[in-house]
Design an enzyme around this catalytic site. Structure first.
Site, PDB file in Angstrom:
ATOM      1  CG  HIS A  56      35.904  31.768 -23.450  1.00  0.00           C
ATOM      2  ND1 HIS A  56      35.735  32.889 -22.663  1.00  0.00           N
ATOM      3  CD2 HIS A  56      35.283  32.056 -24.623  1.00  0.00           C
ATOM      4  CE1 HIS A  56      35.043  33.803 -23.318  1.00  0.00           C
ATOM      5  NE2 HIS A  56      34.763  33.325 -24.519  1.00  0.00           N
TER       6      HIS A  56
HETATM    7  P1  TYD Z   1      32.434  35.527 -20.316  1.00  0.00           P
HETATM    8  O1  TYD Z   1      32.104  35.236 -21.738  1.00  0.00           O
HETATM    9  O2  TYD Z   1      33.060  34.448 -19.516  1.00  0.00           O
HETATM   10  O3  TYD Z   1      33.333  36.861 -20.213  1.00  0.00           O
HETATM   11  P2  TYD Z   1      34.779  37.199 -20.822  1.00  0.00           P
HETATM   12  O4  TYD Z   1      35.119  36.182 -21.851  1.00  0.00           O
HETATM   13  O5  TYD Z   1      34.651  38.566 -21.376  1.00  0.00           O
HETATM   14  O6  TYD Z   1      35.773  37.206 -19.725  1.00  0.00           O
HETATM   15  O7  TYD Z   1      31.087  36.024 -19.607  1.00  0.00           O
HETATM   16  C1  TYD Z   1      31.059  36.483 -18.277  1.00  0.00           C
HETATM   17  C2  TYD Z   1      29.707  36.126 -17.666  1.00  0.00           C
HETATM   18  O8  TYD Z   1      28.637  36.791 -18.362  1.00  0.00           O
HETATM   19  C3  TYD Z   1      29.405  34.633 -17.706  1.00  0.00           C
HETATM   20  O9  TYD Z   1      28.813  34.274 -16.486  1.00  0.00           O
HETATM   21  C4  TYD Z   1      28.380  34.491 -18.795  1.00  0.00           C
HETATM   22  C5  TYD Z   1      27.698  35.840 -18.843  1.00  0.00           C
HETATM   23  N1  TYD Z   1      27.283  36.227 -20.224  1.00  0.00           N
HETATM   24  C6  TYD Z   1      25.932  36.244 -20.545  1.00  0.00           C
HETATM   25  O10 TYD Z   1      25.050  35.941 -19.731  1.00  0.00           O
HETATM   26  N2  TYD Z   1      25.570  36.623 -21.812  1.00  0.00           N
HETATM   27  C7  TYD Z   1      26.485  36.970 -22.748  1.00  0.00           C
HETATM   28  O11 TYD Z   1      26.120  37.313 -23.887  1.00  0.00           O
HETATM   29  C8  TYD Z   1      27.887  36.919 -22.393  1.00  0.00           C
HETATM   30  C9  TYD Z   1      28.950  37.274 -23.394  1.00  0.00           C
HETATM   31  C10 TYD Z   1      28.234  36.547 -21.121  1.00  0.00           C
END
Ligand code: TYD
Length: 138
Positions: A56
Site C-alpha cells: 500500500h
Molecule cells: P496494515 O497497515 O495493512 O499492515 P501491513 O502494511 O504491515 O501489512 O495493518 C494491518 C491491520 O492493522 C489493518 O487492519 C489496520 C490495523 N492497524 C491499526 O489498527 N493501527 C495501526 O497503527 C496499524 C499500522 C494498523
C-alpha cells in the site's frame, strides 16, 4: 517531477552509533533523526518469512521504519523511483513520505520492524490499490 499534489519520497537514513564496548545504542529525536512530529509508534513482529506485507501507499502519512532486530527487504516505489532495500541494521531508517508504494518481504525469523508515524491510524489515508496509487502519483 510529477504534478501530483501529494508528497512522494523515500530516503535511507543512517543513525549515529552511540554504542560502546558495553553494547549498541541508537537514539531517535524529533526533527533530528526523525523529520516529523511523532504521533504514533507501531511494531511488526512474529513475521512469516514467506509472507509479503504492506502493499500500500499513504496519501499524507510520513513514516520512519527501523528494523531493530533481524532483517527484511523493503520494495519501495514513488512516481520517479523504484528500489529494493535490504534493512538489516538498527542504525538504518527508511523514511517513507506520502505516496510511496511499499511492501516488505524476506523476513528473518528474528525480524522486528519499529515504525514511527506522523499521524494516528487512519484507514482513509491508505491507498491499497496499485492502480489508484499510479493514478495519484502522476
Ligand atoms: P496494515 O497497515 O495493512 O499492515 P501491513 O502494511 O504491515 O501489512 O495493518 C494491518 C491491520 O492493522 C489493518 O487492519 C489496520 C490495523 N492497524 C491499526 O489498527 N493501527 C495501526 O497503527 C496499524 C499500522 C494498523
Amino acid at each position: 517531477m510529477g504534478s501530483s499534489k501529494y508528497l512522494s519520497s523515500f530516503e535511507l537514513i543512517d543513525f549515529p552509533d552511540l554504542g560502546d564496548s558495553r553494547g549498541g545504542l541508537t537514539a531517535l529525536e524529533e526533527f533530528r533523526q526523525v523529520p516529523f512530529v511523532i504521533k504514533r509508534v507501531y511494531y511488526i513482529y512474529d513475521t512469516v518469512s514467506s509472507v509479503t506485507r504492506g502493499l500500500h501507499a499513504h496519501k499524507k502519512l510520513e513514516q520512519l521504519a527501523v528494523v531493530v532486530s533481524g532483517s527484511c527487504v523493503f520494495d519501495v516505489e514513488t512516481r520517479e523511483d523504484k528500489e529494493s532495500i535490504l534493512m538489516d541494521s538498527p542504525r538504518k531508517g527508511l523514511y517513507l513520505g506520502g505516496l510511496v508504494w511499499h511492501s516488505m518481504h524476506s523476513f528473518s525469523d528474528d525480524c522486528v520492524i519499529m515504525v514511527l508515524a506522523s499521524d494516528y491510524y487512519d484507514e482513509a489515508d491508505y491507498v491499497r490499490n496499485y492502480s489508484e496509487f499510479s493514478a495519484l502519483a502522476i
